[in-house]
Design a protein around this motif. Structure first.
Motif, PDB file in Angstrom:
ATOM      1  N   VAL A  72       0.830  -1.201   0.000  1.00  0.00           N
ATOM      2  CA  VAL A  72       0.000   0.000   0.000  1.00  0.00           C
ATOM      3  C   VAL A  72       0.867   1.255   0.000  1.00  0.00           C
ATOM      4  O   VAL A  72       0.525   2.255  -0.642  1.00  0.00           O
ATOM      5  CB  VAL A  72      -0.983  -0.004   1.183  1.00  0.00           C
ATOM      6  N   LEU A  73       2.007   1.220   0.690  1.00  0.00           N
ATOM      7  CA  LEU A  73       2.918   2.364   0.682  1.00  0.00           C
ATOM      8  C   LEU A  73       3.467   2.589  -0.723  1.00  0.00           C
ATOM      9  O   LEU A  73       3.493   3.722  -1.218  1.00  0.00           O
ATOM     10  CB  LEU A  73       4.057   2.142   1.669  1.00  0.00           C
ATOM     11  N   LEU A  75       2.208   1.558  -3.649  1.00  0.00           N
ATOM     12  CA  LEU A  75       1.144   1.950  -4.567  1.00  0.00           C
ATOM     13  C   LEU A  75       0.730   3.403  -4.366  1.00  0.00           C
ATOM     14  O   LEU A  75       0.568   4.162  -5.324  1.00  0.00           O
ATOM     15  CB  LEU A  75      -0.068   1.038  -4.384  1.00  0.00           C
ATOM     16  N   CYS A  76       0.560   3.779  -3.103  1.00  0.00           N
ATOM     17  CA  CYS A  76       0.078   5.123  -2.800  1.00  0.00           C
ATOM     18  C   CYS A  76       1.079   6.190  -3.230  1.00  0.00           C
ATOM     19  O   CYS A  76       0.709   7.202  -3.822  1.00  0.00           O
ATOM     20  CB  CYS A  76      -0.223   5.233  -1.304  1.00  0.00           C
ATOM     21  N   THR A  77       2.360   5.967  -2.946  1.00  0.00           N
ATOM     22  CA  THR A  77       3.366   6.968  -3.303  1.00  0.00           C
ATOM     23  C   THR A  77       3.579   7.029  -4.812  1.00  0.00           C
ATOM     24  O   THR A  77       3.694   8.114  -5.389  1.00  0.00           O
ATOM     25  CB  THR A  77       4.694   6.695  -2.580  1.00  0.00           C
ATOM     26  N   ALA A  78       3.611   5.867  -5.476  1.00  0.00           N
ATOM     27  CA  ALA A  78       3.793   5.865  -6.932  1.00  0.00           C
ATOM     28  C   ALA A  78       2.624   6.560  -7.619  1.00  0.00           C
ATOM     29  O   ALA A  78       2.808   7.365  -8.539  1.00  0.00           O
ATOM     30  CB  ALA A  78       3.943   4.436  -7.432  1.00  0.00           C
ATOM     31  N   ALA A  79       1.409   6.253  -7.168  1.00  0.00           N
ATOM     32  CA  ALA A  79       0.226   6.852  -7.766  1.00  0.00           C
ATOM     33  C   ALA A  79       0.192   8.357  -7.545  1.00  0.00           C
ATOM     34  O   ALA A  79      -0.145   9.129  -8.447  1.00  0.00           O
ATOM     35  CB  ALA A  79      -1.027   6.194  -7.187  1.00  0.00           C
ATOM     36  N   THR A  80       0.542   8.790  -6.333  1.00  0.00           N
ATOM     37  CA  THR A  80       0.516  10.221  -6.021  1.00  0.00           C
ATOM     38  C   THR A  80       1.537  10.981  -6.860  1.00  0.00           C
ATOM     39  O   THR A  80       1.238  12.072  -7.378  1.00  0.00           O
ATOM     40  CB  THR A  80       0.770  10.441  -4.531  1.00  0.00           C
ATOM     41  N   ARG A  81       2.725  10.419  -7.006  1.00  0.00           N
ATOM     42  CA  ARG A  81       3.737  11.066  -7.856  1.00  0.00           C
ATOM     43  C   ARG A  81       3.224  11.210  -9.283  1.00  0.00           C
ATOM     44  O   ARG A  81       3.410  12.245  -9.923  1.00  0.00           O
ATOM     45  CB  ARG A  81       5.030  10.251  -7.842  1.00  0.00           C
ATOM     46  N   ASN A  82       2.573  10.177  -9.780  1.00  0.00           N
ATOM     47  CA  ASN A  82       2.056  10.204 -11.142  1.00  0.00           C
ATOM     48  C   ASN A  82       0.982  11.278 -11.293  1.00  0.00           C
ATOM     49  O   ASN A  82       1.001  12.084 -12.232  1.00  0.00           O
ATOM     50  CB  ASN A  82       1.489   8.829 -11.502  1.00  0.00           C
ATOM     51  N   VAL A  83       0.041  11.303 -10.368  1.00  0.00           N
ATOM     52  CA  VAL A  83      -1.036  12.298 -10.432  1.00  0.00           C
ATOM     53  C   VAL A  83      -0.481  13.712 -10.341  1.00  0.00           C
ATOM     54  O   VAL A  83      -0.881  14.600 -11.103  1.00  0.00           O
ATOM     55  CB  VAL A  83      -2.064  12.054  -9.302  1.00  0.00           C
ATOM     56  N   LEU A  84       0.447  13.943  -9.427  1.00  0.00           N
ATOM     57  CA  LEU A  84       1.012  15.279  -9.254  1.00  0.00           C
ATOM     58  C   LEU A  84       1.768  15.727 -10.500  1.00  0.00           C
ATOM     59  O   LEU A  84       1.664  16.887 -10.921  1.00  0.00           O
ATOM     60  CB  LEU A  84       1.936  15.307  -8.038  1.00  0.00           C
ATOM     61  N   ALA A  85       2.524  14.810 -11.108  1.00  0.00           N
ATOM     62  CA  ALA A  85       3.293  15.170 -12.307  1.00  0.00           C
ATOM     63  C   ALA A  85       2.355  15.528 -13.460  1.00  0.00           C
ATOM     64  O   ALA A  85       2.567  16.529 -14.168  1.00  0.00           O
ATOM     65  CB  ALA A  85       4.205  14.009 -12.701  1.00  0.00           C
ATOM     66  N   VAL A 103      -3.247  10.801  11.014  1.00  0.00           N
ATOM     67  CA  VAL A 103      -1.957  10.848  10.319  1.00  0.00           C
ATOM     68  C   VAL A 103      -0.981  11.692  11.140  1.00  0.00           C
ATOM     69  O   VAL A 103      -1.277  12.812  11.527  1.00  0.00           O
ATOM     70  CB  VAL A 103      -2.127  11.429   8.908  1.00  0.00           C
ATOM     71  N   GLY A 104       0.167  11.137  11.410  1.00  0.00           N
ATOM     72  CA  GLY A 104       1.180  11.833  12.206  1.00  0.00           C
ATOM     73  C   GLY A 104       1.033  11.609  13.692  1.00  0.00           C
ATOM     74  O   GLY A 104       1.957  11.916  14.456  1.00  0.00           O
ATOM     75  N   ARG A 105      -0.124  11.064  14.141  1.00  0.00           N
ATOM     76  CA  ARG A 105      -0.318  10.809  15.566  1.00  0.00           C
ATOM     77  C   ARG A 105      -0.323   9.321  15.892  1.00  0.00           C
ATOM     78  O   ARG A 105      -0.067   8.943  17.030  1.00  0.00           O
ATOM     79  CB  ARG A 105      -1.638  11.424  16.036  1.00  0.00           C
ATOM     80  N   ILE A 106      -0.646   8.501  14.891  1.00  0.00           N
ATOM     81  CA  ILE A 106      -0.698   7.056  15.094  1.00  0.00           C
ATOM     82  C   ILE A 106       0.453   6.419  14.336  1.00  0.00           C
ATOM     83  O   ILE A 106       0.510   6.502  13.106  1.00  0.00           O
ATOM     84  CB  ILE A 106      -2.036   6.468  14.609  1.00  0.00           C
ATOM     85  N   PRO A 107       1.399   5.801  15.044  1.00  0.00           N
ATOM     86  CA  PRO A 107       2.507   5.138  14.361  1.00  0.00           C
ATOM     87  C   PRO A 107       2.040   3.829  13.744  1.00  0.00           C
ATOM     88  O   PRO A 107       0.965   3.327  14.053  1.00  0.00           O
ATOM     89  CB  PRO A 107       3.509   4.885  15.492  1.00  0.00           C
ATOM     90  N   GLY A 108       2.847   3.283  12.871  1.00  0.00           N
ATOM     91  CA  GLY A 108       2.509   1.978  12.331  1.00  0.00           C
ATOM     92  C   GLY A 108       2.630   1.929  10.828  1.00  0.00           C
ATOM     93  O   GLY A 108       3.071   2.865  10.169  1.00  0.00           O
ATOM     94  N   VAL A 116       0.918   9.428   5.400  1.00  0.00           N
ATOM     95  CA  VAL A 116       1.978  10.363   5.781  1.00  0.00           C
ATOM     96  C   VAL A 116       2.864  10.656   4.571  1.00  0.00           C
ATOM     97  O   VAL A 116       3.197  11.812   4.268  1.00  0.00           O
ATOM     98  CB  VAL A 116       2.816   9.811   6.949  1.00  0.00           C
ATOM     99  N   ALA A 117       3.242   9.594   3.857  1.00  0.00           N
ATOM    100  CA  ALA A 117       4.095   9.763   2.677  1.00  0.00           C
ATOM    101  C   ALA A 117       3.361  10.539   1.582  1.00  0.00           C
ATOM    102  O   ALA A 117       3.938  11.426   0.943  1.00  0.00           O
ATOM    103  CB  ALA A 117       4.522   8.390   2.157  1.00  0.00           C
ATOM    104  N   GLN A 118       2.089  10.220   1.379  1.00  0.00           N
ATOM    105  CA  GLN A 118       1.314  10.911   0.348  1.00  0.00           C
ATOM    106  C   GLN A 118       1.194  12.402   0.659  1.00  0.00           C
ATOM    107  O   GLN A 118       1.379  13.244  -0.230  1.00  0.00           O
ATOM    108  CB  GLN A 118      -0.074  10.288   0.234  1.00  0.00           C
ATOM    109  N   GLU A 119       0.878  12.732   1.897  1.00  0.00           N
ATOM    110  CA  GLU A 119       0.755  14.142   2.266  1.00  0.00           C
ATOM    111  C   GLU A 119       2.064  14.884   2.036  1.00  0.00           C
ATOM    112  O   GLU A 119       2.079  16.040   1.600  1.00  0.00           O
ATOM    113  CB  GLU A 119       0.309  14.275   3.711  1.00  0.00           C
ATOM    114  N   GLY A 120       3.182  14.225   2.339  1.00  0.00           N
ATOM    115  CA  GLY A 120       4.477  14.862   2.129  1.00  0.00           C
ATOM    116  C   GLY A 120       4.722  15.183   0.665  1.00  0.00           C
ATOM    117  O   GLY A 120       5.210  16.273   0.317  1.00  0.00           O
TER     118      GLY A 120
END
Length: 253
Positions: A72-73, A75-85, A103-108, A116-120
C-alpha cells in the motif's frame, strides 16, 4: 454558485468517489470519473493525461483495498507522484486529496504510513493543494471488524473515535473543490464520539452479525496501534458533519 469547471476525480467509480462525481455534476461542473486501470492510473500516464486535460481541479480519493503494508505504501506513493506530475503538466490549479485523521499521531504501517508519505509528496509539489483528513467512515465499520476477527471473536481497542458518513465527506470534498486551495490539512468528523469497540459491536448487531466483540486495549486498527486520542479530530478545529450514526443505520444500505 461557483462557475462551472472541469474536475477530474481519481477513484471516481468507488463508493466515495461516485458520490463526489454525482454532487459535482448536480452543481453544474464537468466531473470526470477516473477509474484505476492499466491505461489510466497508476501504471501509465496516458489515460490520466487525457482525463486531466482542461481540468481545473483534481480530486484524489482512490484506495488500495487488500494491499499489505509495504504494497500500500508503494502503490500510494507511486500513484501520487504520477497524479502530481500529470496535474502540474496539465496546469491544474487545485489538487484536493483525501487523507485520514490520525496521520502523524498514530505510528505503524498500512494506511497511516502511506498517507503520511502521500501528504508529504503533495505538500512538496508546486500544485496548490487542499488535504481533507476524514475520520473513520460509518461504512468502513464492518471492515474494522473483519480485520480484527479471529474465528468468531472480534478484538477491538476501547479508544475514542468520531466516525462520519461517506455522503457527508463527499459534501465536504465538493465544498473544498469550490474553494481556494487551503495549503494545510482540514479535518472532517461526524457529530458524535464513541468507543471504537462499542461502535463495532453496535454495527454488527444492526446487521444481525453473530460475532462477539471483545475489548482488547492492545488490538490494532488497520495495522496500527489504536491508542490514545489518535482517531478523533483536534478539538475545535474540525468540520463537523450532520449525520448521526443511528440515523445512518436506518438508511437503506
Amino acid at each position: 454558485m461557483t462557475r462551472p469547471m472541469k474536475v477530474a476525480v481519481i477513484g471516481g467509480t468507488g463508493l466515495l468517489g461516485a458520490k463526489v462525481v454525482d454532487r459535482l455534476r448536480a452543481r453544474g461542473h464537468e466531473a470526470v470519473a477516473v477509474a484505476p486501470g492499466p491505461d489510466a492510473y497508476p501504471l501509465t500516464g496516458a489515460g490520466l493525461r487525457a482525463a486531466l486535460d482542461g481540468a481545473r481541479v483534481v480530486v484524489d480519493v482512490i484506495g488500495h483495498p487488500g494491499a499489505d503494508a509495504k504494497e500500500v505504501l508503494a502503490l500510494c506513493t507511486a500513484a501520487t507522484r504520477n497524479v502530481l506530475a500529470v496535474a502540474e503538466a496539465a496546469g491544474v490549479s487545485h489538487h484536493v486529496a483525501l487523507s485520514m485523521v490520525g496521520v502523524g499521531r498514530i505510528p505503524g504501517d498500512g494506511w497511516f504510513r502511506a498517507k503520511v508519505a502521500q501528504e508529504g509528496l503533495i505538500r512538496r509539489s508546486p500544485v496548490p493543494h487542499s488535504i481533507v483528513r476524514a475520520t473513520q467512515f460509518f461504512e468502513s465499520t464492518p471492515d474494522v471488524a473483519d480485520t480484527a476477527t479471529e474465528g468468531r471473536t472480534v478484538r477491538v481497542a476501547p479508544v475514542p473515535c468520531q466516525p462520519v458518513a461517506v455522503d457527508d465527506v463527499a459534501a465536504e470534498l465538493c465544498r473544498t473543490v469550490e474553494g481556494e486551495p487551503l495549503d494545510e490539512p482540514v479535518e472532517v468528523a461526524g457529530p458524535e464520539r464513541f468507543r471504537l469497540d462499542q461502535l463495532v459491536a453496535r454495527a454488527l448487531s444492526a446487521r444481525d452479525d453473530p460475532r462477539l466483540v471483545v475489548t482488547d486495549p492492545y488490538a490494532r486498527y488497520f495495522g496500527a496501534p489504536a491508542r490514545g486520542r489518535g482517531l478523533i479530530p483536534d478539538a475545535g478545529r474540525a468540520r463537523i458533519t450532520p449525520t448521526r450514526f443511528e440515523s445512518w443505520l436506518r438508511l437503506p444500505h
